[in-house]
Design an enzyme around this catalytic site. Structure first.
Site, PDB file in Angstrom:
ATOM      1  N   PRO A 279      -9.486  38.847 -28.349  1.00 28.24           N
ATOM      2  CA  PRO A 279     -10.152  39.607 -29.416  1.00 28.24           C
ATOM      3  C   PRO A 279     -10.993  38.706 -30.315  1.00 28.24           C
ATOM      4  O   PRO A 279     -12.037  39.113 -30.823  1.00 28.24           O
ATOM      5  CB  PRO A 279      -8.993  40.234 -30.197  1.00 28.24           C
ATOM      6  CG  PRO A 279      -7.817  40.161 -29.286  1.00 28.24           C
ATOM      7  CD  PRO A 279      -8.019  38.954 -28.432  1.00 28.24           C
TER       8      PRO A 279
ATOM      9  N   ASP B 210       9.652  -4.010   7.861  1.00 30.90           N
ATOM     10  CA  ASP B 210      11.084  -4.259   7.997  1.00 30.90           C
ATOM     11  C   ASP B 210      11.914  -3.300   7.148  1.00 30.90           C
ATOM     12  O   ASP B 210      11.402  -2.579   6.306  1.00 30.90           O
ATOM     13  CB  ASP B 210      11.402  -5.697   7.555  1.00 30.90           C
ATOM     14  CG  ASP B 210      10.926  -6.736   8.562  1.00 30.90           C
ATOM     15  OD1 ASP B 210      10.674  -6.351   9.708  1.00 30.90           O
ATOM     16  OD2 ASP B 210      10.820  -7.919   8.185  1.00 30.90           O
TER      17      ASP B 210
ATOM     18  N   LYS C 270      15.935  -4.387  11.226  1.00 33.27           N
ATOM     19  CA  LYS C 270      17.160  -4.904  11.833  1.00 33.27           C
ATOM     20  C   LYS C 270      18.317  -4.527  10.918  1.00 33.27           C
ATOM     21  O   LYS C 270      18.420  -5.011   9.789  1.00 33.27           O
ATOM     22  CB  LYS C 270      17.083  -6.424  12.018  1.00 33.27           C
ATOM     23  CG  LYS C 270      16.035  -6.886  13.027  1.00 33.27           C
ATOM     24  CD  LYS C 270      16.003  -8.409  13.122  1.00 33.27           C
ATOM     25  CE  LYS C 270      15.127  -8.873  14.288  1.00 33.27           C
ATOM     26  NZ  LYS C 270      13.728  -8.487  14.113  1.00 33.27           N
TER      27      LYS C 270
ATOM     28  N   ASP D  71       9.072 -13.495   1.241  1.00 33.43           N
ATOM     29  CA  ASP D  71       8.024 -14.338   1.797  1.00 33.43           C
ATOM     30  C   ASP D  71       8.246 -14.448   3.298  1.00 33.43           C
ATOM     31  O   ASP D  71       9.360 -14.761   3.733  1.00 33.43           O
ATOM     32  CB  ASP D  71       8.071 -15.723   1.147  1.00 33.43           C
ATOM     33  CG  ASP D  71       6.910 -16.604   1.570  1.00 33.43           C
ATOM     34  OD1 ASP D  71       6.130 -17.007   0.699  1.00 33.43           O
ATOM     35  OD2 ASP D  71       6.770 -16.875   2.779  1.00 33.43           O
TER      36      ASP D  71
ATOM     37  N   MET E 224      21.231 -13.427   2.567  1.00 33.71           N
ATOM     38  CA  MET E 224      22.155 -12.792   3.522  1.00 33.71           C
ATOM     39  C   MET E 224      23.551 -13.394   3.405  1.00 33.71           C
ATOM     40  O   MET E 224      24.213 -13.704   4.400  1.00 33.71           O
ATOM     41  CB  MET E 224      21.618 -12.922   4.957  1.00 33.71           C
ATOM     42  CG  MET E 224      20.269 -12.245   5.157  1.00 33.71           C
ATOM     43  SD  MET E 224      19.441 -12.678   6.712  1.00 33.71           S
ATOM     44  CE  MET E 224      18.782 -14.310   6.297  1.00 33.71           C
TER      45      MET E 224
END
Length: 462
Positions: free
Chosen positions: A43, A248, A270, A303, A383
């Site tokens: 309006p 990986d 792996k 790396d 690891m």
């Protein structure tokens, strides 16, 4: 990602905007740049909206919204100053399967409008899924200063040149590599400032090098510890241009997301104690893809030259006469040390650091334990979680003190990072108590800085 960014074709579209105040005006500032027919129902309208109506840019019905107004429209913007009315309009639009945006009613929206950097036809969308519009606008402002006003003309000229390139290169993969070379990213800012003649010269120059795209190649890329912010600039460039990404298990999804969507992704992970891709098979994948003329990125966590089996792949590629290069990455030991605020070498304390693996092809890896047990020795063990009790035993047998500090960093630099500050004597038990599964780095001889200890998840011995 809850909201999928898409660009809707507004040619011959009809967009309904309900509202004539500040909320509607904000929406219209973007919508006026489209090719859509704009129908506004309200309006009352503000002075700026009234001017657009007077200029014939918007069709206006000066009345309240009726449900039948939704018929025949492509998009709906409920942009009144009444939140409950916006929600009601949105519900009616949703019942008719119409995409709807309701001002200040996020839960009622089926789409949201991102912040836009408009260099039409080049348009960059920036969204925060409604969580932080202010941050989106800040990023928009930054990009506005970086991107030249001529970028749209560059895009139109590139479209014209695409036909020429397509005629000479019918294969899509060839064209993708070609354009990746044209906009190689080494000096992208300079490329984006080229005028029409400049981009045409650059394309013609690239087309005169017919041998540039024929032979494939492989680049071994260090993906770093997983945080994409720690990826090198050279690694990002390689991912942007890759035809094939061979990756990986430990490469994070955030890093993978930086590669081209059109690239082929090949997983060769792996799994500890599980299914693993044989190294000979990985070597053959790299050779086969490169011989087909593809630019292959061999993406390795951390790396590639540190416990990444790079020599085996380099030897195989060299024997196959495949051009190969290496882009190093931030190794996990460096990232882990940064997270605990420790220098890997400290004058007066250690003149060297040993980078070790907890496992080799025969099982637990034997090391020079006598040297490692010396009081000044420091080491970073990759690891090493599964071998922690073996490492502890070997070091203690050779004279290391039970109190020697050991800090374990799991998922270094990632959002789910966990840090355990312990001692050699408590190492295996504390790893088990903390639920450390890996990937993790064991920093032997290192303790977190005291000032940062409060952020660590430290396991306390009973």
């Amino acid at each position: 990602m809850r909201y999928l960014p898409i660009h809707i074709d507004t040619h011959n579209a009809r967009i309904l905007i309900v509202g004539g105040g500040e909320a509607a005006e904000a929406k219209l500032r973007t919508l006026l740049k489209t090719e859509a027919e704009l129908l506004l129902i309200s309006p009352n309208v503000g002075p700026e909206v009234a001017r657009w109506i007077e200029d014939g840019k918007i069709s206006h019905l000066a009345r309240d919204f009726h449900e039948q107004d939704l018929e025949g429209v492509t998009l709906v913007y409920a942009a009144t100053e009444d939140g409950s009315l916006n929600a009601e309009i949105a519900a009616k639009a949703a019942s008719m399967n119409l995409p709807v945006n309701a001002a200040d009613q996020k839960d009622a929206c089926s789409f949201i409008t991102p912040a836009l950097v408009d260099r039409a036809p080049m348009v960059i969308s920036i969204g925060s899924e409604g969580t932080s519009p202010g941050l989106s606008r800040a990023i928009k402002s930054d990009l506005e200063t970086r991107l030249p006003s001529t970028l749209g003309r560059l895009a139109l000229k590139t479209q014209e040149l695409r036909a020429k390139v397509k005629e000479l290169m019918p294969e899509l993969s060839d064209r993708q590599r070609f354009w990746a070379r044209v906009f190689d990213g080494k000096d992208l800012t300079a490329h984006l400032k080229l005028d029409e003649a400049g981009i045409e010269d650059r394309v013609d120059e690239a087309l005169t090098r017919p041998d540039a795209d024929k032979g494939g190649s492989v680049v071994l890329v260090g993906a770093g510890p997983g945080n994409p912010d720690l990826l090198t600039f050279a690694a990002r460039q390689a991912l942007h241009s890759a035809d094939v990404v061979v990756y990986d298990r430990l490469v994070s999804q955030d890093v993978l997301d930086l590669a081209r969507r059109e690239a082929e992704y090949i997983y060769v992970g792996k799994e500890p104690g599980g299914k693993s891709t044989p190294q000979d098979e990985i070597n053959q994948v790299l050779i086969d893809k490169a011989r087909k003329g593809f630019f292959v990125v061999r993406l390795k966590s951390g790396d590639p030259l540190i416990f990444g089996r790079a020599d085996e792949e380099l030897d195989a590629l060299e024997a196959a006469a495949i051009p190969t290069s290496i882009i190093p990455g931030i190794t996990s030991a460096a990232s882990a040390a940064a997270e605990i605020g420790a220098s890997l070498t400290t004058r007066g304390k250690n003149k060297a650091i040993s980078l070790l693996t907890g496992h080799d092809a025969k099982g637990f890896a034997e090391q020079d334990w006598k040297s490692l047990a010396a009081a000044h020795a420091r080491a970073a063990v990759y690891m090493g979680v599964g071998a922690s009790r073996f490492i502890q035993g070997r070091l203690l047998i050779h004279g290391a003190e039970h109190s020697r500090p050991v800090t374990v960093v799991e998922n270094a630099s990632r959002p789910n990072q966990k840090i355990v500050a312990t001692t050699l004597g408590a190492l295996p038990d504390d790893l088990e108590a903390a639920g450390i599964k890996g990937p993790a780095i064991l920093l032997i001889g290192y303790a977190p800085r005291d000032a940062a200890r409060q952020i660590f998840s430290k396991v306390k011995h009973a």
